[in-house]
Motif scaffolding. Sequence first.
Motif, PDB file in Angstrom:
ATOM      1  N   ILE A  72      37.131  46.747  45.932  1.00  0.00           N
ATOM      2  CA  ILE A  72      37.565  46.931  44.544  1.00  0.00           C
ATOM      3  C   ILE A  72      37.233  45.678  43.751  1.00  0.00           C
ATOM      4  N   ASP A  73      36.480  45.885  42.680  1.00  0.00           N
ATOM      5  CA  ASP A  73      36.105  44.768  41.825  1.00  0.00           C
ATOM      6  C   ASP A  73      37.211  44.557  40.791  1.00  0.00           C
ATOM      7  N   GLU A  74      37.851  43.427  40.835  1.00  0.00           N
ATOM      8  CA  GLU A  74      38.917  43.038  39.900  1.00  0.00           C
ATOM      9  C   GLU A  74      40.013  44.117  39.800  1.00  0.00           C
ATOM     10  N   PRO A  75      40.761  44.333  40.845  1.00  0.00           N
ATOM     11  CA  PRO A  75      41.770  45.399  40.836  1.00  0.00           C
ATOM     12  C   PRO A  75      42.918  45.170  39.856  1.00  0.00           C
ATOM     13  N   LEU A  76      43.133  43.917  39.438  1.00  0.00           N
ATOM     14  CA  LEU A  76      44.279  43.631  38.571  1.00  0.00           C
ATOM     15  C   LEU A  76      43.860  43.383  37.122  1.00  0.00           C
ATOM     16  N   GLU A  77      42.569  43.486  36.848  1.00  0.00           N
ATOM     17  CA  GLU A  77      42.050  43.213  35.511  1.00  0.00           C
ATOM     18  C   GLU A  77      42.607  44.230  34.511  1.00  0.00           C
ATOM     19  N   GLY A  78      43.151  43.741  33.418  1.00  0.00           N
ATOM     20  CA  GLY A  78      43.623  44.631  32.356  1.00  0.00           C
ATOM     21  C   GLY A  78      45.036  45.135  32.562  1.00  0.00           C
ATOM     22  N   LEU A  79      45.675  44.745  33.651  1.00  0.00           N
ATOM     23  CA  LEU A  79      47.040  45.225  33.915  1.00  0.00           C
ATOM     24  C   LEU A  79      48.066  44.191  33.429  1.00  0.00           C
TER      25      LEU A  79
END
Lengths: 238, 463
Positions: free
Chosen positions: A151-158
């Motif tokens: 997963i590429d950047e799973p926490l991006e935007g959260l």
Amino acid sequence: MLFEVSGLSKRFGRVAALADVSFQVRAGEVLGLIGPNGAGKSTLFECLAGVLPSDSGSVRAGGEAVSASERRALLFYVPDGIAPWPRQPVRWALDFTIGFLGGQGALRQELVERLDLGPLLNQAIGTLSKGQRKRVLLAIGLLTRQPALLIDEPLEGLDLRQARDVAATLRAHAARGRTLFLSIHQISDAARFCDRFVLLNSGRVRGEGTVAELAALAAAHHAAAPSGDLEEVFLALT
Amino acid sequence: MPSPSRLWGSASKRLPGGRIGFPTGGSTFLWLLNKEVRELITSRAWWVLLVAMGPLVGVSFLSAMRTYAEVSGLNGTSAGVGEALSPLIGVWAPTFSAAELAAVFLLPFVAIRVVAGDRQSGALKLEMQQGMPPFARMAAKAMVLMAGWLVAMLPPLSAVPLWKSYGGAVYPPELITLTAGHLLNGGLTIALAAAMAAITEHPSTAAILTLSMTVGTWILDFFGAIEGGWWERAAGYTPAAMVAEFQHGLVRLDTVLIAAALIGTGLALAAVWMGLGMAVSRRVYRSAVIGLIAAGAILASMHVQASWDTSEARGNSFPEADERALAKIRGPLQIEAHLAPEDPRRLELEHRALSKLRRAMPDVQVRYFSGTSIGLFEQTRAGYGEIWYELGGRKTMSRATTAEGVLEAIYSLAGVAPPPETDDDVFRGHPLAVPATGAGALFYGFWPGLFLAGAVLIRRRFR
């Protein structure tokens, strides 16, 4: 060990995006791929998943070389920043993942609840916010069956609460034996829930291991040993 | 060390030959079709195409009906005869020409949207991990796009029951041929647009290249008309030339095979370039191989001579008695026509006589000679305008460019008595002097209204 990457290289013209990248991925672990912007994290994932051709290098599993097409049974990759099937509702995207990508139907309801997708099910993906879209992409990835999930950047935007919930969901998923390989540029996030790390900078692997192993590696390279903090270790090794 | 298959658990299986692959089945292709259908019906470009079809067909049909009625004697005009009163030439060809216009200017955008959309949205990166061959994925897109084009053909097809309600005559074979021609033309557009959408990074670039290719075929037509020779031969296989044949009820197997080869080539190129995981050099190599195979298939198809005249008026054939007489003539017939490409007599000779002769006598070789393209300043040159016929060592010359003149020259050369003229073969036409009542409501009201309502409902459903 689930699989091993050896000598993976990729050039874009004169720029070496990946240079002789080698590391191991162990079965059932949560492996963090950390590095600054432009380090080659997404390129590495795309080459591993076979959506981008690599110039050289190999992936081996169980002692056997695994070709790019065979890797589809070994790993699934969830890219960052995409809005697939923008006019289709979330409900359909999950069904499509189960029907077309061979996802696990039994996990559908659980993931809808854990990732709070219920209110979004009838909404078109193209109309979702960045964070909502990220949760849908995570659900798509978690529905798939491959032993390793990249997963590429799973926490991006959260936001903070969502990031915490997603981290818990990923942890619960890993506890069932699935291997997670997560590209995270926020080192503090990575430190919270990854078992081991691969440090990437300028397309090269600068270190691989647990925080303690990386700290020891950094100490071997520098006169002053960094503390056990991953950020310090990262700065020392890159 | 445990084997990969054990490590990968239920997600993997070993295929014949030891290859490891992800489970696939017929249902995955159905899922893909489901996805492509949904992508098409949520595509604004497709609905614009559908809404535009009604008025486009309406203008063509009403104009054709007015002319046809006048030729048939409406409002005191004198009734025409023969081919002018063939519904195929008088009504269906102009009515369906709306589909030709739509295929050039609207359909490419629909195809580009469907093919390039996956890459633009990032869906392609997820879908290609399924492992389905790119050719299968492109086949699903092509099938759905062809179905979408078939829906766009509903307005011109709705003119048929309307025409019948006026008391008009319908000859199904020629209508089927015409419809098939426009479907084939749609297939060519889809294949071209798909290839451009796959090769280029951005849909707008694909649109520019697709339209440039279309303009290129028009330039080829222009060159063919001026230069003659191979240019003229190649121009005979452009989409416009192909549609023109179908509009006259002529089905030439070489044209159909070449169109099929071009469609296959376009889709194969699109499939190759949608394979993002393949190195560019490898894609270029595969494209070159596809190009070579296509070139071979096209060259081989050019030698196929079978053709069928499905028009009720037999506008692409000599009278049956003449065809029987020509079939008895043995040996290669060589014709040398000293006429420039743009000389109207050459056009008449080609379209009225030689195209029919090639169908009746397969062993005919025609060569044109001229020093200029228009022939205007060659008129005084000795030999210009002469048409030489050679059969079995004997030669004769004629200047006639009509079908009757050409047949007469051949019969005299072969020593065959011309068949007696009868009125049985003469197409009398189907005059119909009625106003196109209700056509305006159908094409300017019903079809656009229906498609607009469909677009609104679908958008609401997928909001």
